[in-house]
Design a protein around this motif. Structure first.
Motif, PDB file in Angstrom:
ATOM      1  N   TRP A  35       0.855  -1.185   0.000  1.00  0.00           N
ATOM      2  CA  TRP A  35       0.000   0.000   0.000  1.00  0.00           C
ATOM      3  C   TRP A  35       0.884   1.225   0.000  1.00  0.00           C
ATOM      4  N   SER A  58      -2.793   6.598  -0.285  1.00  0.00           N
ATOM      5  CA  SER A  58      -4.155   6.874  -0.737  1.00  0.00           C
ATOM      6  C   SER A  58      -4.404   8.366  -0.616  1.00  0.00           C
ATOM      7  N   TYR A  89      -1.469   0.781  -5.201  1.00  0.00           N
ATOM      8  CA  TYR A  89      -1.161  -0.541  -4.655  1.00  0.00           C
ATOM      9  C   TYR A  89      -0.161  -1.233  -5.568  1.00  0.00           C
ATOM     10  N   PRO A  92      -4.689  -8.003  -2.067  1.00  0.00           N
ATOM     11  CA  PRO A  92      -5.592  -7.626  -0.976  1.00  0.00           C
ATOM     12  C   PRO A  92      -6.563  -8.758  -0.633  1.00  0.00           C
TER      13      PRO A  92
END
Length: 129
Positions: free
Chosen positions: A32, A35, A50, A59
């Protein structure tokens, strides 16, 4: 090819200024990378970066109350969306419709990198695994 999908005279600015936000730092480790909430920049979408280097990783199974669009930037992935299985590679896009559980894994070889577009001003998710 020139496009004219609408008449620009029929719409005006809504008063929002242009805004810049940071999605990820190239120094970030792990899958990750970052965001950016739409709320942060006054937009109706939230963006996630990602990526992973390990075939089979991805995920966990999860669901959203809104659509999620996956843009495969590099590599190949296998997506599990409800009872459908789709394979996609760099340059392709996969839709995870609202309310349908989904996940994906890196097919390898090499890095899988995606940009995940959440059709919501904030990230809302329920993990199912």
């Amino acid at each position: 090819m020139a496009r004219r999908d609408f008449d620009p005279d029929t719409i005006g600015p809504d008063g929002r200024p242009p805004v810049k936000g940071k999605l990820f730092s190239i120094e970030n480790e792990g899958p990750w990378r970052g965001s950016l909430s739409g709320e942060t920049i006054g937009a109706s979408t939230t963006i996630l970066a990602y990526g992973n280097d390990t075939p089979g990783d991805g995920p966990r199974l999860h669901v959203h109350p809104y659509d999620e669009t996956f843009v495969i930037v590099a590599g190949r992935a296998r997506f599990f969306v409800g009872d459908q299985v789709l394979e996609a590679g760099a340059g392709e896009v996969v839709l995870g419709p609202a309310g349908i559980p989904h996940r994906f894994v890196n097919l390898g070889p090499g890095r899988l990198q995606t940009i995940d577009i959440h059709h919501s001003a904030r990230w809302i998710q329920t993990d199912l695994e």
